[in-house]
Design an enzyme around this catalytic site. Structure first.
Site, PDB file in Angstrom:
ATOM      1  CD  GLN B 533       5.656  -3.744  -5.027  1.00 30.56           C
ATOM      2  OE1 GLN B 533       6.083  -3.043  -4.117  1.00 30.56           O
ATOM      3  NE2 GLN B 533       6.352  -4.694  -5.608  1.00 30.56           N
ATOM      4  CB  CYS B 534       2.891   2.963  -4.984  1.00 28.05           C
ATOM      5  SG  CYS B 534       4.629   2.655  -5.049  1.00 28.05           S
ATOM      6  CB  THR B 535      -2.020   3.533  -2.925  1.00 32.92           C
ATOM      7  OG1 THR B 535      -1.651   2.602  -1.943  1.00 32.92           O
ATOM      8  CG2 THR B 535      -3.514   3.526  -3.112  1.00 32.92           C
ATOM      9  CB  VAL B 536      -1.021   4.954  -8.677  1.00 36.00           C
ATOM     10  CG1 VAL B 536      -1.042   6.151  -9.601  1.00 36.00           C
ATOM     11  CG2 VAL B 536       0.398   4.431  -8.517  1.00 36.00           C
TER      12      VAL B 536
END
Lengths: 198, 622
Positions: B533-536
């Protein structure tokens, strides 16, 4: 071809002496950090040659003094000559410092209108010769904005001059003659030749 | 025989004087309007085209005052007012005549005889507007004048005809390498030159030898002596009732390199001797102060207050603007003379997303001189943000976190006060995400708001953290034919591209982010694990992508047709595929136009390397 701090001081003081002898107004200013005379006591980089002069030049014409419309009454005085227009006169101030990182002399200068207003970039561009790279930066000792010719090329063009067997003791004088003409600061050829050492 | 005309003084104020006046007013004088003693200096005449300047610098306020070498101190009185109205309402004739009275008193009492420098005084009236750094001023130099005019007879005679160089050199006081301001000269029985002080007038003229009056002449002209001669003639007339003929030595120091043509320096003193005739009616030393003249006039010979606007050099806000502009203008000087900086600065930029990409794009836009930057973001600053998102600080995370769009806009103003920055806390509606009936009106409002924001800006950056959030802005921008720069991050890959124009007449049309992709926008955020989900991403990537996004925009703007072009590199895909310690490859990125009007090339050489896919979609019809 570079110059050491000691050599710079010595050549600058010599230049100041010659200038005083010829009634010119170059002076050596040493800032806090040592006595005036010997470079060994002066902190490295904390001395410079300075000259201020008024130049009148049609190409550097500034705008005429702005006046407000209100006026004071004084009868016209037949004994007063007409006030010369001062919008063609500018105050040109030049400082010659030593750049510790480049180990060469570097020129800092400013031009002012008679009312105190310093020249902006577009006006400075009209003053200096074409192709000269200038930048505005802080004067290393006085910490006020000054225009400066970047010293990156100095070693290169000085090396070219010194290939012809010129004495290194004339480094500062030769450099001055090149750099001051590039920023259109008038310098007397008599002074330059008198400062050259045989 | 003609009326002798004296060259008036002109004021030359150094910027340091104005600085010091402003500082002293704030720290010391405050609201007081008492007169302040100041000191200026003048030198002997330099050049016929240069006026006689009285110079005022920062040290004008200091005591003791030391004039520079070979120059003469002049005492003055400064009246600095608190408002422009007070300045205009100052009783100027009275202040002027008061100063003249002082000179007259010194003549009467004999103080001026002992110290003739008291004859030279000036009046300076100023009003300093310290908010806008504007200074209004008037300068006056009182000269006592005779009822009947002083006339000059014959032509000026060069000094060198009357004195030898050695004699001229002897005029300078021994030990002090300077000529006195006023002096007397005569020849004794053996023709030797004898010098004397003004106070010795009576003993000098006792044996009736022809005595000459000498003075340091500030005028650069030969037949117009400097202003400072006037008051000493008044002194002679009043004190010793001198009338009739008098020879005056107008002495000037060596000109040196002051003239503008490369004339050789004239070293040593020079000047001329003029013959003046003082009026028969001498000044009555017991009478009132004679008439006084001497307000500074402009080139139209009018007396009026002057003003100088130093805002551009002293106002910090203006300084910020001019410094940033200067930096950019220097690019135009030799490297890219055709660079259109104004176009870039005037492009209003809308940033959709105020995260890592948004913050860095904003900073880079500021460096390019862009003046209008607007943020759209629906989230708040969280604790993991400040390290990567360069416009936020730790304190923005506290108390639940400030809304990003607002915080970012505020921070931009702190960096550069002249920026026009705004933040809008808006949630972008996304395809694939459900909208419940109760939300319809809010979503409608948001769409309208977004539409109007896009309309009022010129360039739009899509910098959000999901694919689908870019869809609606893309559609709206295409509908309004705006320049869109799209940037997206993977883990070790990134994308920077611009969308094509929506003008139907342009062929071939370049696509957009979605045209050039194979998957339709859908809800990518549901049922994903946290790291999906998070922009890694690799932290360094966002800096690369945002810099390229801005440079892409500024390059596009340089093209005359901007949005319209056929062969244009609009799609660049970078991948950081290998990580080798040695610089094996040197990659180059080109952004070039069809006619190669502007080559904007960068060379990267990293320990690892970038593989650039330089795809040219020139003849493809999308």
């Amino acid at each position: 071809m570079s110059l050491t701090w000691v050599e710079f001081c010595e050549q600058a003081l010599h230049f100041e002496k010659v200038s005083a002898y010829l009634n010119d107004s170059w002076c050596w200013i040493a800032s806090s950090g040592g006595s005036n005379n010997t470079s060994s006591e002066l902190r490295k980089g904390f001395g410079y040659l300075a000259k201020k002069m008024v130049i009148t030049n049609d190409t550097i014409s500034t705008e005429p003094q702005k006046s407000t419309t209100e006026s004071v009454i004084e009868e016209s005085d037949p004994a007063s000559a007409s006030q010369l227009p001062n919008h063609n006169s500018v105050l040109f101030e030049v400082h010659i410092l030593y750049s510790i990182s480049y180990q060469v002399p570097v020129v800092y200068f400013n031009v002012f209108h008679p009312n105190g207003k310093p020249f902006q970039l577009d006006e400075i561009q009209k003053v200096v010769k074409e192709g000269v790279i200038i930048t505005q930066c802080e004067h290393p000792i006085l910490n006020v904005p000054f225009w400066s010719v970047h010293p990156c090329e100095t070693k290169v063009f000085m090396a070219e001059i010194f290939t012809s067997g010129l004495e290194k003791s004339n480094y500062l004088v030769s450099w001055l003659s090149l750099v001051l003409t590039s920023i259109s600061f008038p310098i007397s050829s008599v002074l330059l030749s008198a400062a050259m050492r045989k | 025989m003609s009326i002798l005309q004296f060259q008036p003084f002109s004021s030359a104020v150094n910027v340091s004087f104005w600085y010091e006046l402003g500082k002293l007013k704030l720290d010391r004088f405050k609201l007081a309007e008492e007169p302040i003693p100041i000191n200026g200096y003048y030198t002997t005449g330099i050049h016929s085209g240069i006026p006689s300047f009285i110079n005022l610098e920062r040290d004008a306020f200091f005591t003791p005052f030391t004039p520079p070498p070979r120059s003469y101190m002049v005492q003055g009185t400064l009246f600095n007012t608190n408002t422009l109205e007070t300045f205009k309402g100052l009783p100027k004739p009275k202040l002027f005549s008061d100063l003249a009275e002082k000179i007259w008193e010194d003549i009467k009492s004999g103080a001026a005889v002992q110290d003739p420098s008291l004859l030279n005084r000036f009046l300076l009236l100023t009003f300093a507007d310290l908010k806008s750094y504007k200074y209004y001023y008037m300068f006056g130099f009182p000269a006592l004048s005779f009822e009947d005019a002083i006339v000059s007879e014959g032509n000026p005679v060069p000094l060198s005809e009357e004195f030898t160089p050695e004699e001229l050199a002897s005029f300078r006081l021994p030990g002090i390498d300077q000529l006195p301001q006023y002096f007397l000269v005569k020849r004794d029985e053996s023709r030797k030159v004898v010098l004397g002080h003004i106070s010795e007038w009576e003993s000098f003229t006792k044996d009736n030898k022809s005595v000459m009056l000498g003075f340091a002449d500030s005028s650069g002209l030969d037949s117009n002596p400097g202003w400072s001669l006037r008051n000493v003639l008044a002194l002679l007339s009043a004190k010793w009732k001198v009338t009739g003929e008098l020879a005056v030595i107008c002495y000037k120091e060596g000109r040196s390199s002051a003239s503008n043509n490369a004339s050789p320096s004239v070293s040593g003193p020079h000047g001329s001797i003029i013959k003046v005739k003082l009026p028969e009616k001498f000044l009555d030393i017991n009478g009132d102060c004679p008439k006084v003249v001497g307000w500074e006039r402009d080139s139209a010979q009018k007396i009026a207050p002057r003003y100088v606007d130093l805002g551009s050099t002293m106002d910090p806000n203006k300084l910020a603007i001019s410094s940033v502009d200067l930096n950019l203008k220097l690019m135009r000087w030799r490297i890219l003379p055709d660079l259109d900086l104004d176009k870039v600065a005037n492009t209003k930029c809308l940033l959709i997303g105020a995260g890592t990409l948004g913050c860095n794009v904003a900073r880079c836009l500021l460096s390019w001189g862009v003046r209008t930057i607007t943020f759209v973001d629906c989230t708040k600053v969280s604790f993991s943000n400040p390290v990567r998102q360069t416009l936020y600080e730790f304190k923005d995370c506290l108390d639940g976190g400030r809304p990003k769009a607002i915080a970012a806009a505020g921070k931009l103003k702190e960096i550069f006060p002249a920026v026009n920055s705004e933040g809008h806390h808006i949630f972008i509606p996304m395809p694939g995400h459900q909208v419940t009936p109760s939300e319809v009106s809010t979503v409608q409002e948001t769409v309208n708001k977004l539409d109007s924001l896009i309309q009022s800006h010129d360039a739009v950056f899509l910098l959000t953290d999901s694919r689908e959030s870019r869809w609606l802005p893309t559609v709206l921008c295409t509908a309004q034919n705006k320049l869109v720069i799209n940037a997206a991050l993977g883990f070790d890959t990134y994308l920077v591209m611009r969308h094509g124009s929506s003008d139907q007449t342009v062929k071939p049309r370049l696509g957009c982010y979605f045209c050039n992709d194979v998957v339709v926008p859908q809800d990518s955020l549901k049922d994903r694990t946290l790291d999906q989900q998070c922009t890694v991403t690799r932290p360094g990537l966002s800096f690369l992508a945002s810099s390229l996004a801005v440079e892409l925009m500024t390059s596009v703007l340089q093209h005359p047709m901007v949005l319209f072009d056929f062969i244009f590199l609009s799609f660049l895909l970078y991948s950081l595929s290998q990580f080798l310690p040695s610089p094996k490859y040197e990659q180059t990125l080109f952004l070039h136009w069809r006619k190669n009007k502007l080559r904007f090339s960068h060379s990267y050489s990293f320990p690892s390397f970038l593989l650039l896919f330089d795809t040219i979609f020139s003849q493809l019809n999308f």
